[in-house]
Structures are given as structure tokens and as C-alpha cells.
Scaffold this motif. Sequence first.
Motif, PDB file in Angstrom:
ATOM      1  N   HIS A   1      -6.808   8.069   9.439  1.00  0.00           N
ATOM      2  CA  HIS A   1      -6.138   6.273  10.387  1.00  0.00           C
ATOM      3  C   HIS A   1      -6.016   7.431  11.851  1.00  0.00           C
ATOM      4  O   HIS A   1      -4.959   7.707  11.041  1.00  0.00           O
ATOM      5  CB  HIS A   1      -5.629   5.385  10.080  1.00  0.00           C
ATOM      6  CG  HIS A   1      -5.947   4.477  11.149  1.00  0.00           C
ATOM      7  ND1 HIS A   1      -5.436   3.469  11.111  1.00  0.00           N
ATOM      8  CD2 HIS A   1      -6.292   4.365  12.442  1.00  0.00           C
ATOM      9  CE1 HIS A   1      -4.867   2.426  12.127  1.00  0.00           C
ATOM     10  NE2 HIS A   1      -6.066   3.235  12.741  1.00  0.00           N
ATOM     11  N   VAL A   2      -6.945   7.974  12.299  1.00  0.00           N
ATOM     12  CA  VAL A   2      -5.898   8.631  13.426  1.00  0.00           C
ATOM     13  C   VAL A   2      -5.672   7.398  14.642  1.00  0.00           C
ATOM     14  O   VAL A   2      -6.230   7.375  15.320  1.00  0.00           O
ATOM     15  CB  VAL A   2      -6.848   9.822  14.364  1.00  0.00           C
ATOM     16  CG1 VAL A   2      -6.650  10.190  15.285  1.00  0.00           C
ATOM     17  CG2 VAL A   2      -7.727  10.851  13.021  1.00  0.00           C
TER      18      VAL A   2
ATOM     19  N   GLY B   1      -6.493   2.749  15.576  1.00  0.00           N
ATOM     20  CA  GLY B   1      -7.281   3.713  16.641  1.00  0.00           C
ATOM     21  C   GLY B   1      -7.969   3.769  15.476  1.00  0.00           C
ATOM     22  O   GLY B   1      -9.252   2.915  15.811  1.00  0.00           O
ATOM     23  N   THR B   2      -8.504   5.368  15.425  1.00  0.00           N
ATOM     24  CA  THR B   2     -10.313   6.064  14.271  1.00  0.00           C
ATOM     25  C   THR B   2     -10.278   5.946  13.355  1.00  0.00           C
ATOM     26  O   THR B   2      -9.257   6.547  12.463  1.00  0.00           O
ATOM     27  CB  THR B   2     -11.012   6.438  15.593  1.00  0.00           C
ATOM     28  OG1 THR B   2     -10.482   6.747  16.924  1.00  0.00           O
ATOM     29  CG2 THR B   2     -11.993   7.891  14.569  1.00  0.00           C
ATOM     30  N   TRP B   3     -10.884   5.651  12.403  1.00  0.00           N
ATOM     31  CA  TRP B   3     -10.790   5.640  10.872  1.00  0.00           C
ATOM     32  C   TRP B   3     -12.291   6.636  10.446  1.00  0.00           C
ATOM     33  O   TRP B   3     -12.868   6.551  11.243  1.00  0.00           O
ATOM     34  CB  TRP B   3     -11.193   4.146  10.033  1.00  0.00           C
ATOM     35  CG  TRP B   3     -10.140   3.160  10.684  1.00  0.00           C
ATOM     36  CD1 TRP B   3      -9.727   2.412  11.149  1.00  0.00           C
ATOM     37  CD2 TRP B   3      -8.747   3.223   8.981  1.00  0.00           C
ATOM     38  NE1 TRP B   3      -8.597   1.716  10.739  1.00  0.00           N
ATOM     39  CE2 TRP B   3      -8.140   2.151   9.598  1.00  0.00           C
ATOM     40  CE3 TRP B   3      -8.621   3.464   8.248  1.00  0.00           C
ATOM     41  CZ2 TRP B   3      -6.792   1.292   8.919  1.00  0.00           C
ATOM     42  CZ3 TRP B   3      -7.677   2.955   6.775  1.00  0.00           C
ATOM     43  CH2 TRP B   3      -7.024   1.838   7.344  1.00  0.00           C
ATOM     44  N   ILE B   4     -11.632   7.238   9.604  1.00  0.00           N
ATOM     45  CA  ILE B   4     -12.548   8.380   9.177  1.00  0.00           C
ATOM     46  C   ILE B   4     -12.685   7.734   8.232  1.00  0.00           C
ATOM     47  O   ILE B   4     -11.975   8.211   7.456  1.00  0.00           O
ATOM     48  CB  ILE B   4     -11.600  10.081   9.400  1.00  0.00           C
ATOM     49  CG1 ILE B   4     -11.607  10.547  10.852  1.00  0.00           C
ATOM     50  CG2 ILE B   4     -12.676  10.837   8.682  1.00  0.00           C
ATOM     51  CD1 ILE B   4     -10.546  11.878  11.609  1.00  0.00           C
TER      52      ILE B   4
ATOM     53  N   VAL C   1      -4.044   5.411   2.643  1.00  0.00           N
ATOM     54  CA  VAL C   1      -4.886   5.717   3.864  1.00  0.00           C
ATOM     55  C   VAL C   1      -3.737   6.507   3.894  1.00  0.00           C
ATOM     56  O   VAL C   1      -2.567   6.595   3.775  1.00  0.00           O
ATOM     57  CB  VAL C   1      -4.420   4.739   4.581  1.00  0.00           C
ATOM     58  CG1 VAL C   1      -2.830   3.743   4.583  1.00  0.00           C
ATOM     59  CG2 VAL C   1      -4.983   5.090   6.143  1.00  0.00           C
ATOM     60  N   CYS C   2      -4.549   7.678   4.579  1.00  0.00           N
ATOM     61  CA  CYS C   2      -3.388   8.986   6.069  1.00  0.00           C
ATOM     62  C   CYS C   2      -3.618   8.376   6.709  1.00  0.00           C
ATOM     63  O   CYS C   2      -4.747   8.620   7.810  1.00  0.00           O
ATOM     64  CB  CYS C   2      -3.686  10.183   5.419  1.00  0.00           C
ATOM     65  SG  CYS C   2      -3.321  11.690   6.248  1.00  0.00           S
ATOM     66  N   GLU C   3      -2.169   8.343   7.888  1.00  0.00           N
ATOM     67  CA  GLU C   3      -2.571   8.013   9.133  1.00  0.00           C
ATOM     68  C   GLU C   3      -2.089   9.183  10.357  1.00  0.00           C
ATOM     69  O   GLU C   3      -0.447  10.090   9.348  1.00  0.00           O
ATOM     70  CB  GLU C   3      -1.031   6.670   9.447  1.00  0.00           C
ATOM     71  CG  GLU C   3      -1.401   5.085   8.741  1.00  0.00           C
ATOM     72  CD  GLU C   3      -1.202   4.644   9.178  1.00  0.00           C
ATOM     73  OE1 GLU C   3      -1.236   3.231   9.021  1.00  0.00           O
ATOM     74  OE2 GLU C   3       0.253   4.388   9.994  1.00  0.00           O
TER      75      GLU C   3
ATOM     76  N   ALA D   1       1.233  -1.075  -0.080  1.00  0.00           N
ATOM     77  CA  ALA D   1       0.428   0.409  -0.365  1.00  0.00           C
ATOM     78  C   ALA D   1       1.631   1.304   0.251  1.00  0.00           C
ATOM     79  O   ALA D   1       1.906   1.283  -0.099  1.00  0.00           O
ATOM     80  CB  ALA D   1      -0.802   0.081   0.997  1.00  0.00           C
ATOM     81  N   LEU D   2       0.851   2.054  -0.446  1.00  0.00           N
ATOM     82  CA  LEU D   2       1.181   3.583  -0.456  1.00  0.00           C
ATOM     83  C   LEU D   2       0.074   4.497   0.864  1.00  0.00           C
ATOM     84  O   LEU D   2      -0.732   4.943   0.940  1.00  0.00           O
ATOM     85  CB  LEU D   2       0.672   4.513  -1.922  1.00  0.00           C
ATOM     86  CG  LEU D   2       0.956   5.948  -1.297  1.00  0.00           C
ATOM     87  CD1 LEU D   2       2.574   6.360  -0.638  1.00  0.00           C
ATOM     88  CD2 LEU D   2       1.623   6.738  -2.819  1.00  0.00           C
ATOM     89  N   ILE D   3       1.574   4.268   1.908  1.00  0.00           N
ATOM     90  CA  ILE D   3       0.946   5.003   3.287  1.00  0.00           C
ATOM     91  C   ILE D   3       1.430   6.636   3.630  1.00  0.00           C
ATOM     92  O   ILE D   3       2.551   6.290   2.959  1.00  0.00           O
ATOM     93  CB  ILE D   3       1.163   3.866   4.296  1.00  0.00           C
ATOM     94  CG1 ILE D   3       0.455   2.958   4.302  1.00  0.00           C
ATOM     95  CG2 ILE D   3       0.662   5.199   6.049  1.00  0.00           C
ATOM     96  CD1 ILE D   3       1.057   1.182   5.150  1.00  0.00           C
TER      97      ILE D   3
END
Lengths: 422, 422
Positions: free
Chosen positions: A227-228, A237-240, A168-170, A2-4
Motif C-alpha cells: 500500500h503506497v 493510497g495505491t494498492w499493489i 500489508v506492507c505500507e 493485522a500485522l502491518i
Amino acid sequence: MALIVQKFGGSSVSDAASVKRVAQRIVDTKNAGNDVVVVVSAMGDTTDELIDLANEIAPDAPAREMDILLTAGERISMALLSMAVNSLGVGAHAFTGQQAGLRTDAHYGKASIVGVVPERIARTIKSGAVAIVAGFQGVNDRNDVTTLGRGGSDTTAVALAAALRADVCEIYTDVDGVFSADPRIVPAARQLPYMTHEETLELAAHGAKVLHLRAVEFARKFNVPVHVRSSFSNKEGTWIVDEKTMKDKALEAPVVAGVAHDRSQGKVTITRVPNVPGMASKIFAIVAGIDGNIDMIVQNTAVAAPDVSNLSFTLPKAEVAAVVEALRSHRGELGFGEIRVAEDIGILSVVGAGMRSHSGISAKLFATLGDLGINADMIATSEIRISVVVDPERLDEAARSVHTAFGLDSESEAVVYGGTGR
Amino acid sequence: MALIVQKFGGSSVSDAASVKRVAQRIVDTKNAGNDVVVVVSAMGDTTDELIDLANEIAPDAPAREMDILLTAGERISMALLSMAVNSLGVGAHAFTGQQAGLRTDAHYGKASIVGVVPERIARTIKSGAVAIVAGFQGVNDRNDVTTLGRGGSDTTAVALAAALRADVCEIYTDVDGVFSADPRIVPAARQLPYMTHEETLELAAHGAKVLHLRAVEFARKFNVPVHVRSSFSNKEGTWIVDEKTMKDKALEAPVVAGVAHDRSQGKVTITRVPNVPGMASKIFAIVAGIDGNIDMIVQNTAVAAPDVSNLSFTLPKAEVAAVVEALRSHRGELGFGEIRVAEDIGILSVVGAGMRSHSGISAKLFATLGDLGINADMIATSEIRISVVVDPERLDEAARSVHTAFGLDSESEAVVYGGTGR
């Protein structure tokens, strides 16, 4: 594979040891087979220290020079983090906002991103290396550096994730994710596994320190999964995410996702405003003319005086004095009675995407406040939110009771919530 | 009205108070009717602190990231200085090396300037404002920031002065100008009112902390008049000009301008080098291949052994080990006897443009050393310089006596010389 995109705030890189710890996490993510782009804020209190230094030398410094000064903070953290990743055997290159293609308008100190052209970042990840990008900064069309304002690194991360079509943006923070309320006020608050972009936006706009508002707007607009999560653990954590993803996952979303509280607003009431067409738009044009950010508005007409109304609105405390002064200077033209200011108010907001399909939320909210004998001074609603102005002395109590009433209480006490940094 | 480039080193901008003091000097120069371009180094010990931080995180940091890190120092000082000038009522704008058009090659940590395109600087001074430029840095053709190495801010200033055809490049330091010797060693050293570019170059190359060598080379190549002066007074300092200007001013230049001493070099002797054509060039190709910077060379052939020679040369101490290793690895091919190293040597140099037309300088130098019983181990000369290698224990004594012998002694003691910063 994946690209993170991973974003680390200032508290995650406050000293040499924590820079090394973050580097190890980046290397672990890379070695697990992912492409990794990192966005980093300035170390610890660097930004505040630079602001203090500027104030000592020139309290009214030009905004352009202030942005040059402040971006030195990310310059240091991005270089050190890149060095730390390299020293762990994984190639990494650091990039300024300009080099990463973060293009902004010319509003120094609070610039908006107008485009992202991440050519060098794309080339870097294609070559197998990690790209480390300075958060909080961009470049305008005069080739001058700009800053995005507080929370700007979140926005950099989400904007880059959108432009690179990242999986995803963590967003790394010092707590486990987003909570149903501020655990410092509501000890029974629980971590939310999922939220919609809209819910996050409403919570962030009404006092919850979830993510910077513009970051959430970007995430919603370009449908970036965020993903916070904690930089101190590997827990989920919490996925938005968007509503479709929520439905696809057949998630049993609660009707109410969270409760936010806000003490940062003040209330202005203009009495005896003539009830003539166009009067409200004149008043709000004056407020908009000095960049006042109005949140809630209520207009009351008394049966006994049908020709005039009282107009109340809320806005950030820092803007109250200027707005009042601007309105008073137009009193002759507008013909109102007087202006009353309430500096201290509390705003309680209940947010949940489920409100769209469920009725009875308002009834339950007002019944709960009524049982406590707490008066709702102003009320404003959106599709997925109800906000009320209450006595600031009773705001915490109201938040706890409402949290309980909507069945949000966790069985165990949460860790104290510390925000996501810049 | 003149166009003046002013360079301030790190010791001139070490804290908020000194930034304000420098700003006042800039404003005074501007208000006297001049166009002003300022080049500034990082504040005080910022650069060393950043290097320490990098070493703590990654001792073998990539050079590219190190340059990103170090340029944060000038970013801070240029922004603060610009703010300070603005607060005194004179418009000022700060520019990075990239924005100022300082283009370099890609040798991170010691980049060379390949071109200066100061469009924004020219526009800024045309608009009536002061341009504040970050010293020590440029940008390569990959849009990556580079640093020019120690003394780089001097080079930035002179290069900008050349590109802008400035009337003068003022180098501010913490002493009154350039001295005929280091006053810490030779208390009778006196401040020189004028020097030629060539004299300055020879002194800088042989241990005198006058100006960075490359800065002087730029000044000579583009005939930029340089004025080295104190940031603590308005006294005239030392003017570095071309020989024609010296002659035009009908200056009674002394035959010898100054005496320099140098303890930074080591000496390598290769014994029994076969006297065959091309042998010396083979040896020096090996040294050049690892970027060794040779200064003095002496080759001796003994009458008793005409087929072999001893070859001695001096080079910076830090390079000695690598050069010796490289030579040893070619011993089979070169066929020499052995390699001897003298880590501690002293080099005394006498410099003066007047040597071209005056004879007897060498005779007086060796007579003076002879009277003291000091042996000259190696001797090298240029058109305007004589250097000798002497016992490092007796270097200071030699410098004082030679300074006296050439009539350079001042009647009053000089203030202690502190160098020009970065």
C-alpha cells in the motif's frame, strides 16, 4: 488485528519534529490493535553527506568500508525513531539489518537479499512491542554489513513483510500514491487506487519512480500486498496486488494503467554486423561481461545488403562508454562497420494488464504519435507494455497526448509527484 | 617488528584533514615494519551532537537505543579512517566492536568488557593489513551493541592490546604525555617519562585526566605497556609500565610522581551515628544499593560523647542527592542525628610508588599545607597515595606549593594539558 509493516523514507524522518510525527503514526497504528514492524531510511540527506565526506577523504574508497559508513545513517534514524515511539508510551526496540535477520550476498553497495530470518522481530511483536528495523542494509556470511543500493529500504520492507507473512506492507511517501503518469510532466495524471505487481514492475523498470524494482519483484514473488500512501494524510493510497485480487474485487481495471517516461537511457547502434549465426549472442556476451543492462534491442537488415544488419540497443547512460569501449576492442573479431552513440533519447512506455485481452493498443499509440508528427525510432513490447524511443525534446508532449488518448486524464490537477525516497 | 595498538581520540579525527593526518601516521608505523591495530573514537563532537538530538526527541530514551545511536559515531570514523589508510596504499579493514570480538555485559551506557575474542583482528594483521576498530563499543550476549562509557576507547585499546599480546598500546592525545600535575593549575608541571600502572591508577582515580580508570586497570591486570603520546609530534611521551620494568631500567624514580586535584566530589557528614557493631556496614550497604561510589571515609568519636560518632564520606557530586535521600529514608532504623552536605570541596592527592620505601611524605605534605594556613579536613591514604580534603578556593595554591615542595617543578613551563578525549 493485522500485522502491518510500515516503511518510512528519509524525507519522512528529516528532523526531530518529523521523527516525532512518524512515531505518532506508528503508535496510532499499534493502538488500533495491530502488530507493527517499521522499516526506516536514513534521515534526510544523511547518506549524501556521508558520501561527500568519503569522497573528500578517499575518492576510491573500498566498497566494504563505504557500506560500513553509509549504514551509520539508518543506525541513527532507527534509534531516534525507537526512542520517539517509547516516549509515547508504546514499547519499541530498534534492530540493525543483521539483528533483523536480513542476509545478503557479498555485493557491497548493491547486495541482494538471499534470506530473511526475522526471529528477533517475530519475538518482539509477540511481546507486544513495535520492531523498528534499519532499511537498506543486511549482513553477508562473513558478518560484514552490506547495503542494498538505492531504493533498498523498500526492498527491506517488502522482504520482511514476506518473511513475517504480514497482512500489508505500507510504503509511506510524500505524495498520495502511484499516479498514471508523472504529474510534473502530465498535469492531468490521476492517482491509481489499484495496480497489479506486473504493472508496477513494468512502470518501475521504465522510468516511473513508483517503488524500487527489486521491492516489486519481492512483492510479486511472495504475493505481498503493498500500500503506497502519504505520510501526511490518512487517505487511501495505491494498492499493489496480484491479478486474482483485482478480479476478486471485480475491479474495472483500465486497459492501460499508466504512462512512463525515461530520459536515463542512451542508444548504441552497431552498423554492418555480419549476418552469421551466433553473432548477436557474441555481442551481448561482451556487454553482459561488463554488467551492461540492455533494455530495448532492434535489428534491421536492409534489402539492398542482406549479408549485414544494423543492431541498436538502449542501456543506462552511465554504462554507454564502457560498453562501446568493450565492443570496439573486439571489432577485429566481430567484423562490424562502426559504432554510433545517441546519448540523448526519450523512451515512452504504455503499461496495462488489460493489454493481454485487448487489441488495438499499439494502433492507438502510433496513431497518437503520428498525429503529432513524432517518429518512433525503436519499438519494444512485453505482454503488458509497449515502449518506443522518441525525440527527447518531444517526450513530454508525447506523454501528455498518449495519456489523454487512453482516457487516463483526471478532471483535477494532481499534486507534484516526488518519488518514494530511498 | 612489533605489534602496536594505536588509539586516536575524537579530537585527533575531528575533520577530513585530521583523518588523513592520522592515516599517514598509521601508514608510517606500518611501513616501518610493524603490525598495526588502530582503535578510533567518534569524530570531534559527534557523540555530543547525537546526545542532543536524542534529548530533543525523547529526554528519557531507553539505554539500549541510546547505545545504538551513539555507536553510529565510531561507525563513521572507523570507515573513513580505513578509507584514508587504503588510499595511501596500505590495506586496511574497519571492524565494529562486535566484529572485533569485544564482548561485554548488558549494562548499556557503561558496559564492562567480559571477554575479547579478536579472531578477525588477528587474521587481518596476519594477512598484512591494518585493522581499524571502533572504540567505546562492544556486544552483549543478546547480540545487542553496548557502549563502555566515557573513556571507553582507551579501554577498548588496552583490552585489545592485552588479548593480542601487543608489544605496546599507544594512546594518542593532544599533549606530549602525562604530567606531574595539571599544567593549567601548576605551570611548573613536567612531563613524566615513566610511571607505574599503580601510580597512574591512583592519579586517574583522584582527578588527573590521564587515562580512563578501567583502561589502566586492564593495563595493570594484563601488564600491557602503555605509551601516552602526542598525535602532533614524534616525541617520546609517557610510558606506563609495571614496577619490575621500572627497576630493570634502573630508573631513578622520584618518591612522588605527581600531584592530582579534584573538584568533582561532594562531602556528606552523618552526625551522632550510634556506636553499635554493624552500623557502618548498614550505612554503606544503603549507599551501595543505589550505586553510590564512595571515595574517602572518616569517622570521628568525640571524647565527650563516646556512644556516638560523626561519619563523613566523599562521593561524586551527581550522586550526593540520591544518597542523602536514601539515608534519610532509613533514619528511623539507623537512629542518627542529621545529615550535612558540603557540595564544594577540594581534594588534593600526592601519588608515588616511592612512598612504599620512603618515610616523611606525610610530614612534608602537612608542613607545606600548614605553612599556607590550609586546613586538611579529611585525610585518606593508600600504600602509594595521600589525599586530603581542603578548601576548594585554596586547592590550586595548595597544588602548586606541594608540587614545589616535592621537587617536581620543571624549569620550563608546560604546554596546556587537554586530556585524552574519549
